[in-house]
Enzyme design. Structure first.
Site, short mmCIF file in Angstrom:
data_model
loop_
_atom_site.label_atom_id
_atom_site.label_comp_id
_atom_site.label_asym_id
_atom_site.label_seq_id
_atom_site.Cartn_x
_atom_site.Cartn_y
_atom_site.Cartn_z
N ASP A 22 0.83 -1.20 0.00
CA ASP A 22 0.00 0.00 0.00
C ASP A 22 0.87 1.26 0.00
O ASP A 22 2.03 1.22 0.42
CB ASP A 22 -0.89 0.04 1.26
CG ASP A 22 -1.91 -1.08 1.27
OD1 ASP A 22 -2.24 -1.60 0.19
OD2 ASP A 22 -2.37 -1.43 2.38
N1 URA Z 1 -1.42 -5.98 3.80
C1 URA Z 1 -1.85 -4.70 3.85
O1 URA Z 1 -2.85 -4.40 4.49
N2 URA Z 1 -1.14 -3.77 3.18
C2 URA Z 1 -0.02 -4.03 2.49
O2 URA Z 1 0.58 -3.14 1.92
C3 URA Z 1 0.42 -5.37 2.45
C4 URA Z 1 -0.29 -6.34 3.12
#
Ligand code: URA
Length: 236
Positions: free
Chosen positions: A102
């Site tokens: 993310d």
């Molecule tokens: N899980 C999440 O919530 N975000 C990420 O970036 C990777 C795994």
């Protein structure tokens, strides 16, 4: 050679992702858009992705990057945000990230122009374990940790059993190490949300045996021969 393999060999994306790109009309063969997934590319064909000629790379390159917060894990962003590919400017080959983190997540990302490795790492059957450190606001009970390990409902999908354990606590946060093999969107955050907890900060520290190690934020380095051999060995 089948068109999706050709594109993957050119470093465009994984084979599956290339199928999507073909269906989106982003691929031209001999200057004509094609949406034919089974199309066979002949040596004389000229293939264009987003109007740029692509040819299979000979040299395969593999890097690990410490993605900082505030970068998107795509090659371009319609909102003009910074991309992880911009951090790799000194790399001559066109590399692309395997899987996603993310915008506000940091940590280990592998980038390559080898479509086969991307397929191996992203295919659910290969069950590659990814380890994250999630900083949870406040406290989290052992019961909640147990529930997360057994599996929780993240919007109609029950997560697979996984390992989760508290590793550190201070006045503000509890740090939980969580190891998952799946890769649903925002999975870790949603797993904690499922027990009413908010992930304030998330960091990926390993992908299988590949470790973030001492890389600082924004830093990258080439994978070692041993690490590359390990990735290749993951194919079931
Ligand atoms: N899980 C999440 O919530 N975000 C990420 O970036 C990777 C795994």
């Amino acid at each position: 050679m089948r068109i999706n393999k050709y594109l993957a060999d050119c470093g465009v994306a994984s084979r599956r992702k290339c199928d999507e790109l073909i269906l989106q009309g982003k691929v031209k063969v001999n200057n004509k858009v094609t949406r034919e997934l089974g199309l066979d590319i002949k040596p004389t064909d000229v293939v264009l992705f987003e109007n740029r000629v692509v040819r299979p790379n000979i040299r395969r390159v593999y890097y690990k990057l410490h993605k900082p917060k505030g970068y998107v894990t795509t090659a371009s962003d319609e909102k003009g945000r910074k991309t992880v590919v911009e951090l790799m400017r000194k790399v001559q080959e066109r590399v692309y990230p395997i899987g996603r983190l993310d915008y506000d997540t940091e940590g280990l990302l592998i980038l390559t122009n080898d479509g086969d490795i991307t397929n191996i790492l992203t295919h659910p059957k290969n069950l590659v374990k990814k380890t994250y450190i999630a900083s949870i606001e406040g406290e989290i009970s052992p019961q909640d940790i147990k529930q997360i390990s057994k599996g929780v409902d993240i919007g109609g999908y029950i997560t697979q059993p996984c390992s989760a354990q508290i590793v550190e606590k201070d006045e503000k946060f509890t740090r939980v190490e969580i190891v998952i093999s799946e890769g649903k969107n925002h999975q870790v955050k949603k797993m904690f949300e499922a027990v009413g907890k908010n992930v304030a900060f998330l960091k990926r520290v390993s992908i299988g045996e590949i470790k973030l190690g001492g890389l600082s934020r924004g830093e990258y380095k080439a994978l070692t021969t041993k690490e590359i051999a390990y990735l290749k060995s993951l194919q079931k």
